[in-house]
Structure formats: structure tokens, C-alpha cells
Write an enzyme that holds these catalytic residues in place. Structure first.
Site, mmCIF file in Angstrom:
data_model
loop_
_atom_site.group_PDB
_atom_site.id
_atom_site.type_symbol
_atom_site.label_atom_id
_atom_site.label_comp_id
_atom_site.label_asym_id
_atom_site.label_seq_id
_atom_site.Cartn_x
_atom_site.Cartn_y
_atom_site.Cartn_z
ATOM 1 N N ARG A 121 0.802 -1.234 0.000
ATOM 2 C CA ARG A 121 0.000 0.000 0.000
ATOM 3 C C ARG A 121 0.828 1.275 0.000
ATOM 4 O O ARG A 121 0.335 2.346 0.353
ATOM 5 C CB ARG A 121 -0.993 0.030 1.159
ATOM 6 C CG ARG A 121 -2.006 -1.103 1.109
ATOM 7 C CD ARG A 121 -3.261 -0.797 1.907
ATOM 8 N NE ARG A 121 -4.153 -1.944 1.892
ATOM 9 C CZ ARG A 121 -4.146 -2.910 2.805
ATOM 10 N NH1 ARG A 121 -3.318 -2.851 3.822
ATOM 11 N NH2 ARG A 121 -4.974 -3.924 2.708
ATOM 12 N N LYS A 143 3.569 11.072 -11.555
ATOM 13 C CA LYS A 143 2.760 10.171 -12.379
ATOM 14 C C LYS A 143 3.511 8.856 -12.546
ATOM 15 O O LYS A 143 4.649 8.841 -13.025
ATOM 16 C CB LYS A 143 2.520 10.776 -13.756
ATOM 17 C CG LYS A 143 1.346 11.714 -13.830
ATOM 18 C CD LYS A 143 1.003 11.929 -15.294
ATOM 19 C CE LYS A 143 -0.113 12.908 -15.496
ATOM 20 N NZ LYS A 143 -0.403 13.084 -16.931
ATOM 21 N N GLU A 185 10.213 16.704 -25.405
ATOM 22 C CA GLU A 185 9.441 17.128 -24.229
ATOM 23 C C GLU A 185 9.852 18.534 -23.784
ATOM 24 O O GLU A 185 9.043 19.280 -23.231
ATOM 25 C CB GLU A 185 9.590 16.126 -23.083
ATOM 26 C CG GLU A 185 9.020 14.730 -23.372
ATOM 27 C CD GLU A 185 7.482 14.640 -23.281
ATOM 28 O OE1 GLU A 185 6.806 15.658 -23.041
ATOM 29 O OE2 GLU A 185 6.964 13.513 -23.463
ATOM 30 N N LYS A 227 7.432 22.459 -14.737
ATOM 31 C CA LYS A 227 6.621 21.321 -14.313
ATOM 32 C C LYS A 227 6.268 21.430 -12.835
ATOM 33 O O LYS A 227 5.137 21.132 -12.431
ATOM 34 C CB LYS A 227 7.373 20.021 -14.594
ATOM 35 C CG LYS A 227 6.535 18.814 -14.332
ATOM 36 C CD LYS A 227 6.702 17.724 -15.338
ATOM 37 C CE LYS A 227 5.663 16.656 -15.076
ATOM 38 N NZ LYS A 227 5.936 15.426 -15.829
ATOM 39 N N GLU A 237 -3.974 16.445 -11.775
ATOM 40 C CA GLU A 237 -4.406 16.703 -13.141
ATOM 41 C C GLU A 237 -5.913 16.878 -13.276
ATOM 42 O O GLU A 237 -6.566 16.276 -14.129
ATOM 43 C CB GLU A 237 -3.921 15.564 -14.064
ATOM 44 C CG GLU A 237 -3.924 15.958 -15.526
ATOM 45 C CD GLU A 237 -3.237 14.925 -16.421
ATOM 46 O OE1 GLU A 237 -2.019 14.816 -16.323
ATOM 47 O OE2 GLU A 237 -3.926 14.251 -17.184
ATOM 48 N N ARG A 241 -2.834 21.038 -15.065
ATOM 49 C CA ARG A 241 -1.783 20.057 -15.344
ATOM 50 C C ARG A 241 -2.015 19.355 -16.680
ATOM 51 O O ARG A 241 -1.071 18.907 -17.322
ATOM 52 C CB ARG A 241 -1.683 19.027 -14.204
ATOM 53 C CG ARG A 241 -0.577 18.029 -14.436
ATOM 54 C CD ARG A 241 -0.197 17.217 -13.218
ATOM 55 N NE ARG A 241 0.869 16.286 -13.577
ATOM 56 C CZ ARG A 241 1.507 15.504 -12.733
ATOM 57 N NH1 ARG A 241 1.205 15.531 -11.450
ATOM 58 N NH2 ARG A 241 2.460 14.690 -13.140
ATOM 59 N N ASN A 245 0.030 17.823 -21.220
ATOM 60 C CA ASN A 245 -0.216 16.740 -22.171
ATOM 61 C C ASN A 245 -0.312 17.250 -23.604
ATOM 62 O O ASN A 245 -0.738 16.502 -24.496
ATOM 63 C CB ASN A 245 -1.508 15.992 -21.809
ATOM 64 C CG ASN A 245 -1.363 15.229 -20.510
ATOM 65 O OD1 ASN A 245 -0.289 14.768 -20.183
ATOM 66 N ND2 ASN A 245 -2.455 15.121 -19.771
ATOM 67 N N HIS A 248 0.047 14.974 -26.550
ATOM 68 C CA HIS A 248 0.049 13.595 -26.050
ATOM 69 C C HIS A 248 -1.148 12.776 -26.493
ATOM 70 O O HIS A 248 -1.048 11.563 -26.619
ATOM 71 C CB HIS A 248 0.167 13.584 -24.527
ATOM 72 C CG HIS A 248 1.582 13.755 -24.056
ATOM 73 N ND1 HIS A 248 2.321 14.872 -24.341
ATOM 74 C CD2 HIS A 248 2.412 12.936 -23.353
ATOM 75 C CE1 HIS A 248 3.538 14.752 -23.822
ATOM 76 N NE2 HIS A 248 3.613 13.593 -23.220
ATOM 77 N N HIS A 252 -0.153 9.521 -28.144
ATOM 78 C CA HIS A 252 -0.516 8.176 -27.676
ATOM 79 C C HIS A 252 -1.117 7.356 -28.819
ATOM 80 O O HIS A 252 -0.881 6.155 -28.923
ATOM 81 C CB HIS A 252 -1.496 8.252 -26.508
ATOM 82 C CG HIS A 252 -0.851 8.697 -25.231
ATOM 83 N ND1 HIS A 252 -1.567 9.098 -24.129
ATOM 84 C CD2 HIS A 252 0.456 8.804 -24.880
ATOM 85 C CE1 HIS A 252 -0.735 9.438 -23.157
ATOM 86 N NE2 HIS A 252 0.497 9.272 -23.588
ATOM 87 N N HIS A 265 8.455 7.445 -27.216
ATOM 88 C CA HIS A 265 7.417 8.341 -26.713
ATOM 89 C C HIS A 265 7.655 9.781 -27.177
ATOM 90 O O HIS A 265 6.739 10.441 -27.684
ATOM 91 C CB HIS A 265 7.381 8.268 -25.187
ATOM 92 C CG HIS A 265 6.416 9.212 -24.548
ATOM 93 N ND1 HIS A 265 5.049 9.096 -24.701
ATOM 94 C CD2 HIS A 265 6.608 10.314 -23.774
ATOM 95 C CE1 HIS A 265 4.452 10.076 -24.044
ATOM 96 N NE2 HIS A 265 5.371 10.827 -23.476
#
Lengths: 369, 369
Positions: A121, A143, A185, A227, A237, A241, A245, A248, A252, A265
Site C-alpha cells: 500500500r 505520475k 518534451e 513542471k 491533473e 496540469r 499533455n 500527447h 498516444h 514516446h
């Protein structure tokens, strides 16, 4: 050494940036705990940097570290690799008082970070990014995720690291293609949030590609500052935030459409940003000259400016499952101007099709590449 | 209907308790979102309660729910079942704006809760517990997890539900053995935290076993109140929340030693509490009469008072991997008196062996059963 602070109250943490950072035991020491340390890395990074990290941990007073190797590459960011990490931790009887160190690029960071998020956990972890992409983006912000056959990063957690140790010296061994993918990026941070960074990149791309240490520190620090601001304002997000992306959603789709691991990526994000900029132009938000400025900078960095030649329908299908879809309405991050991204859910799907058609291999704009 | 509030600032939530709670659309309505609802349940619970929950969701204004069935039983709380949930959510294109409903016992709650914790980095979920164990314990407090071959609940997250809807009416269909297993956790709450609850149980066990609605509401409400207090003070189990694990370190060893699914969790906790009480007696903390009072109450509830006849060494080995081990030192939750548990990491291992030896099948104390 420079330090950027990510301000998140009890979960605040430092990002240490500089050549030789991974050898600096003082960066590890504050985070050692009663339990053991496990270093998660891969067979490419291990021979280069594992002994140095272990030596620094030893100087910091840690007991000998548990070593866990996972496969390299985006296709390895999956359940099987996650199980390997858990098996390694459980076999070594790592308790809740242990700490993980993620040594490697974005894949190792995302995977080890997610393992830390859910092992018993949740235990803390330190990011030691060894790729430019990880140093300027994925290691900061908490993330973590693994991929699912039906989509990238579909299973994950927000789990902030206890510290990030970004040693630009490790970029000396980075393959050229991965360096460029990392620069994508940085370009994203500029176009989405900071016009001054775009101008700096236009001036200094040659230094960056030559791996000039000061230039690398500049882009890592500036990216982490941008960032950190965004993450501090919107950790999970729910709002701003999302702007990180930029490129992205399309990116993706490119990664998934080409098959994970075919495009890096950062390469997919590069072409994805062109699509998003074209969409901004279609929507009348961005002058065509600014889209051209993006293409020019991407070409300077040796990055793709067009996606694979799939039908727009296929792109739309691949994007429909993307996390950016909300309540059935497709949301896109567009540019109002260079350095000012915005989230919109009211764009005409015809504009999206047109933007894709204008930015896939074989189209005139792409052919200029 | 009664409502207990778990106070965790932005993550606060209500626990609604009463007969007919699952039919009360007002309990679901505040939590519906732009996206879809998915109900995770199992083939035993679905024919009994799924239509009622779906009808209440529909009255609350939700679109038709996605239904995902997972196998019943502790051995199904694993990766495979988790993948099935993810597959179901992704196939239905559930976005980050969806919500999960966990309809069933502790296994469904832990599994669906963990799926919600990590699906697209976290979506909300509602607990609709249909076993006594889940109503008095596992549905409240945000602990979610799946098992690993090397240990129970080894992979998980703290993820608080948006609401808990505990309908004591659903306990009418609960198998006798599971009712008793749930009572074990009520007894745990009493012995660890509330002597008055122990006294109440000694007086009212027959009513409880007869499933008297008022008696059930009493133990669910009181258990949730106790748990809410502890969780509000220590959400992530850094301190006092550990006390809720009274009997669990031994209990987990019993479950693992016997093979998951052979002992019910509550049964293992029952015998585990006897071991922990014996350990408290060995350490000179608890009078033998109080250990006897625990055995008597467990027998009243038809619960085991001894673990399987494994060697103490085997128990110690099984417990060594337990989360309660910190920095190599074994920690045990003991009783200073009835209703006052304490965490100790300075107990002589010989006392632990003696406590186990005194509480396994075949020993004189156990033989009285």
C-alpha cells in the site's frame, strides 16, 4: 548543483540537477529509512551506473541494496515486469519501512514508481533519471503507471518521489535517438508554457545536441521549474496540469497505432504536437506561421513532424479510449499562442480529421521533412 | 437509517447503515459523475442484489451500468481478477470521470477498490458491502489490495470510498459461517478498543446470531464509529490504526499456512486474537482470565479458538514477511486490558512461541473448544 523544489506540502521534494549528482551521498541520505533499499534498473543502465549509485548509497549509510533488473523498453512497462519487482521485494522481505530507487529512463521510473505506490500500500521512492526525457519530464510530478494492451499508462497512481536526482553526466551515454526524444518534451514545455524557452531552444539547439553540460542543465532546470509550478497548482491533473499533455493525445494514438516500442514516446509527442498545432490552426486559434515554427524547431532537433500514414478514422478510434475523453466529449489541448496552451472540448471533429490528414507521412507538409 | 461520518477533510465520506439502504437512490446520487458507472460483483451476489442496486442507480439518474463479474472467494483476490476488471472498464471505454460500485463482501471491496485506486491513476468508488465482515470492517477506511503468492494484501493502496452503503438486510442471505466470521471482527473491535462493546456482545450474541436487525445495526454502527475515529486520526496506518490489526499478524499466518480460502479471514483472526491474547499474557500484560473471556466469547459466536497444528517455527516464518515487521524487529499488537490494545516491538520470541504453542489445535486450551 542546482535544486528545484516541488511544493506539495507534506509531499514536497527536491529535484537535484547537475553533473555528478548520482555520486552525491547527501542527496540520498535524508531519505534512508529503517528498512532496506531496493534499486530497480535495467540491463542497459546497470553496467553504466548501478555501482556508482550503490557506492553513494553505502556512503550515505545504507545497508547493501537489493537489486532488481527489469527489461528495457516501453513494451516492458507491463504487469510481468511489475510482478518481477514485487517478487524481488518480497523475496528480500522488504517491509513497509523500505525505499525504492528507480535508476533509468521513463520506463523504469514509471514502473518502479508504480511498484512503490502499491507495494504494501505504498512505500517511498527516489527517481534517478538517466535519460533526458526522464530528467525533463517523467521523473517529476508523481505520475506512475504501466501500460495495458488497450492503452498506454492505463493503470497507475499519483505517487510523488521523495527526491529526484538528475545527473546530466549520465546523458553522455544516451543514444542519439533518445536524446532527441527527450528534447521533444523540452520543446513541449516551451510551446505549451514558455515562449522564452522556445526562443532559447531556437538559439541553442546545436549546443544541446552536442550535449553541452551547461545547455543540458539549463533545459533540465527550466523544464523542472515549469513542471513544478504546474504540479504544485494541480497535482492530480484536474485542471491546468492537463496542459502538460500538449501533443500527447495524438502522440498516444501514434504510439499505439504503430505498436508500442516502434516510435519512442518523445518522437510520438513531436508528431503529436504538430497535429495539435494544426488543430489549433484549423480552429482559428494559432497562425500558420507558428505551426511552421514548431515544425522547424522539431526538424532542428531531428524529430519527426508527421505521424504514420493511418486513416484519420483510425487515429480517432485510437484516441477515443484516451484519458483525455471526458463524459463522451473529446477534449484537446490546443495553443492560443506559443507558450500558452488551453484545453478545449468544443472542437469540430472535421478540424481534427483535417489536422491529422495534414500531419501524416505522405502529406505535403510532412513531405518537407 | 443511521449515518456515520468518516472525517478525512477532502476525502470525508458517509457510511449509511440500515435495512433497505441499497435501495435508497439518495445515497448514490451525490456521487454520480459525467462518466459511466460500473458495478463490480460476483456470481453469488449478483442474482441476489445486482438488479436492486441497478434500479436504485437508475432512479438516481445514472446511465445503464457496466457490469463486471469476478470470481467469489479469497483465492480470487488476485492479478487475474484485477485484469478482468480493467478489461471490462477499458472495453466499455470508462473514462477518468466514471465511478465504480463494489457490490459484495471483503474480496469484492478490496479488489474493486484497488482497481478504482489505479484505473487511469484513480477514480472514485462506492462500497456496497453485503457481508457482515465487510460492513463492520473492510468497507470502511480505504484499505484496498490484492494478494500475492508470497503474502496477503501485499499489493494495494489507500483509497477512500466516496460512500459506504451498508444494508443489514443483505445479511439475511449470508451463510452462517460468514456471519460468524464477521462477528470475529466485531469482537476484535471490542477487545482492541471498546470494553463496552465486549460486554454488549456477551449479552447479545444470541440476538446477533439470529440476525436481529437492531442488533446488526448496533454492531455495524458501533464498529464503523470506532473505525472512523481510528482512521481519521491515522489514515495511512503510521500509528494507532495498526491497533485495528489486533489478531491479524497471527491470523495472516494461519490463512497462509492453511492455504488461502481454507480458513475464512474472520476465522483466522479469531484464532489469531487468541494467540495475541496469549502473547499478552506471556508478556505479563493481561490476566489469564481475560484471555479466557476472549475464548468464551469466540465460542459463543461459534468461532475457532486455536490455529492449525503447525510448528511455532512455521508460524514465525509465515509472520516474518508480514507488514507488521519493521526494520527487522517483529512487532505485535497486544492487549494491556480488554478494550486497550498496544503495539510492541520488544517482546521475547520465546513468549511468541509459547503463545502459539498454547493456541494450536491439539493443545489443551484448544481442545476445550
Amino acid at each position: 548543483m542546482e535544486t528545484v523544489r516541488v511544493a506539495l506540502e507534506a509531499r514536497s521534494y527536491p529535484v537535484h540537477i547537475g553533473a555528478g549528482a548520482i555520486d552525491t551521498e547527501a542527496f540520498y541520505r535524508p531519505h534512508l529509512r529503517a528498512g532496506r533499499v531496493a534499486v530497480v534498473t535495467n540491463p542497459v543502465v546497470a553496467p553504466l551506473y548501478l555501482e556508482r549509485v550503490k557506492a553513494a548509497l553505502a556512503r550515505a549509510g545504507a545497508a547493501p541494496a537489493i537489486e532488481i533488473l527489469v527489461e528495457d523498453g516501453e513494451q516492458a512497462k507491463n504487469w510481468t515486469a511489475l510482478e518481477r519487482v514485487f517478487d524481488g521485494l518480497l523475496a528480500a522481505r522488504m517491509g513497509r519501512d523500505g525505499i525504492l530507487v528507480a535508476l533509468g529512463g521513463g520506463v523504469v521510473g514509471d514502473l518502479a514508481g508504480f511498484a512503490a505506490a502499491v507495494y504494501q500500500r505504498g512505500i517511498p521512492f527516489i527517481q534517478v533519471p538517466t535519460t533526458l526525457l526522464a530528467q525533463v519530464d517523467s521523473s517529476v510530478g508523481g505520475k506512475t503507471a504501466v501500460n495495458h494492451a488497450r492503452g498506454k499508462n492505463m493503470i497507475g497512481a499519483f505517487h510523488q518521489p521523495a527526491a529526484v536526482i538528475a545527473d546530466v553526466g549520465t546523458l553522455a551515454t544516451l543514444p542519439e535517438r533518445e536524446l532527441r526524444a527527450g528534447i521533444a518534451e523540452v520543446i513541449k514545455h516551451g510551446f505549451a508554457l514558455d515562449a522564452a524557452l522556445v526562443a532559447w531552444l531556437e538559439e541553442n539547439m546545436a549546443r544541446l545536441l552536442a550535449r553541452d553540460a551547461a545547455a543540458l542543465v539549463h533545459v533540465v532546470r527550466r523544464s523542472c521549474e515549469l513542471k513544478a509550478q504546474v504540479v504544485a497548482a494541480d497535482e492530480r491533473e484536474a485542471g491546468t496540469r492537463t496542459l502538460l499533455n500538449f501533443g500527447h493525445t495524438f502522440g498516444h494514438a501514434i504510439e499505439a497505432g504503430a505498436g508500442y516500442g516502434v516510435w519512442l514516446h518523445g518522437e510520438a509527442v513531436a508528431a503529436g504536437m504538430v497535429m495539435a498545432a494544426e488543430l489549433s490552426a484549423q480552429a482559428g486559434l494559432l497562425p500558420a506561421a507558428d505551426t511552421e515554427r514548431l515544425r522547424r524547431l522539431l526538424r532542428q532537433a531531428g524529430l519527426p513532424v508527421a505521424g504514420p500514414a493511418l486513416a484519420p478514422e483510425r487515429y480517432l478510434d485510437l484516441m477515443a479510449g484516451d484519458k483525455k475523453a471526458a463524459g463522451g466529449r473529446a477534449r484537446y489541448i490546443v495553443l492560443r499562442e506559443i507558450g500558452r496552451a488551453a484545453l478545449r472540448d468544443d472542437l469540430d471533429e472535421r478540424w481534427v480529421r483535417a489536422a491529422i490528414a495534414a500531419s501524416v507521412d505522405g502529406t505535403s507538409a510532412a513531405a518537407v521533412q
